[in-house]
Write an enzyme that holds these catalytic residues in place. Structure first.
Site, PDB file in Angstrom:
ATOM      1  N   PHE A  24      -2.064  -3.864  -1.724  1.00  0.00           N
ATOM      2  CA  PHE A  24      -2.785  -2.987  -2.650  1.00  0.00           C
ATOM      3  C   PHE A  24      -2.056  -1.660  -2.752  1.00  0.00           C
ATOM      4  CE2 PHE A  24      -6.023   0.305  -3.507  1.00  0.00           C
ATOM      5  CZ  PHE A  24      -6.516  -0.165  -4.714  1.00  0.00           C
ATOM      6  N   GLY A  25      -1.700  -1.265  -3.979  1.00  0.00           N
ATOM      7  CA  GLY A  25      -1.062   0.019  -4.236  1.00  0.00           C
ATOM      8  C   GLY A  25      -2.019   0.949  -4.950  1.00  0.00           C
ATOM      9  N   TYR A  26      -2.030   2.220  -4.562  1.00  0.00           N
ATOM     10  CA  TYR A  26      -2.921   3.195  -5.182  1.00  0.00           C
ATOM     11  C   TYR A  26      -2.185   4.465  -5.617  1.00  0.00           C
ATOM     12  CZ  TYR A  26      -2.729   4.982  -0.393  1.00  0.00           C
ATOM     13  OH  TYR A  26      -2.307   5.423   0.828  1.00  0.00           O
ATOM     14  N   GLY A  27      -0.895   4.541  -5.301  1.00  0.00           N
ATOM     15  CA  GLY A  27      -0.062   5.678  -5.696  1.00  0.00           C
ATOM     16  C   GLY A  27       1.242   5.145  -6.231  1.00  0.00           C
ATOM     17  N   SER A  28       2.342   5.655  -5.725  1.00  0.00           N
ATOM     18  CA  SER A  28       3.649   5.266  -6.255  1.00  0.00           C
ATOM     19  C   SER A  28       3.949   3.773  -6.090  1.00  0.00           C
ATOM     20  CB  SER A  28       4.764   6.096  -5.622  1.00  0.00           C
ATOM     21  OG  SER A  28       4.813   5.900  -4.231  1.00  0.00           O
ATOM     22  N   GLU A 101       6.160   3.340   4.460  1.00  0.00           N
ATOM     23  CA  GLU A 101       4.824   3.916   4.617  1.00  0.00           C
ATOM     24  C   GLU A 101       4.490   4.403   6.025  1.00  0.00           C
ATOM     25  OE1 GLU A 101       2.979   4.469   1.985  1.00  0.00           O
ATOM     26  OE2 GLU A 101       4.286   3.375   0.630  1.00  0.00           O
TER      27      GLU A 101
END
Length: 192
Positions: A24-28, A101
């Site tokens: 799950f990605g929420y930014g870049s 990350e």
């Protein structure tokens, strides 16, 4: 077998070594994932919200004038993007994500349920802010965030550019983040 593979297999029953898994990605990660995916679909994470809650001491700030980058705080919800990674790509993608990350340990790997835009619920790897980490900046007002962002610059450039670029990408994906927009509005309305 290297230790990162061992840790991955034993810490995560959902994504054992023989199956595809979701990120799950929420930014870049949404627009610059840096890895190949077999599927890429809008998704909703419940129980966490996107926030400028991580002090950046290198890429968007310095230890003397820290910037702010995105993390996930507990509570609320977050619209993002889910990526399905094939089993044969598991180790390279996990190694890449951990290198990207988890440089300072401010993000914690969690396996959480996300709802895909097509109605499926899947378990996904999510990087959540650690509220006990020294780089955690939760609880700041929009005004305090804007002040930090306005002054900070790091190896990747001005922190203001990061916030504006993030907001533009989210808008292009039809995601409107009120907190991020509030900080951007304060930055736009400020005259130096």
């Amino acid at each position: 077998m290297d230790s990162s593979h061992t840790d991955f297999v034993f810490q995560n029953n959902v994504a054992d070594s023989g199956s595809d898994f979701w990120v799950f990605g929420y930014g870049s990660l949404m627009w610059r994932p840096g890895f190949d995916s077999a599927e890429n679909i809008p998704a909703l994470l419940t129980g966490f919200s996107r926030s400028l809650c991580i002090y950046s001491h290198v890429y968007r700030g310095t230890p003397e004038l820290p910037g702010l980058v995105l993390g996930l705080n507990s509570g609320g919800f977050c619209h993002g993007q889910a990526f399905r990674v094939t089993a044969d790509n598991r180790l390279p993608v996990m190694n890449y994500l951990r290198e990207r990350e988890q440089i300072s340990g401010v993000y914690v790997e969690k396996w959480l349920t996300v709802e895909l835009a097509d109605g499926r619920d899947v378990e996904a790897l999510v990087y959540v802010a650690d509220p006990l980490h020294k780089q955690y900046a939760g609880g700041l007002s929009a005004e305090d965030m804007a002040l930090l962002v306005r002054r900070a610059s790091g190896q990747a450039g001005p922190n203001r550019d990061y916030v504006a670029n993030t907001a533009r990408h989210l808008q292009a994906m039809d995601i409107w983040d009120e907190r991020l927009e509030a900080v951007l509005k304060l930055l736009d309305n400020h005259t130096d």
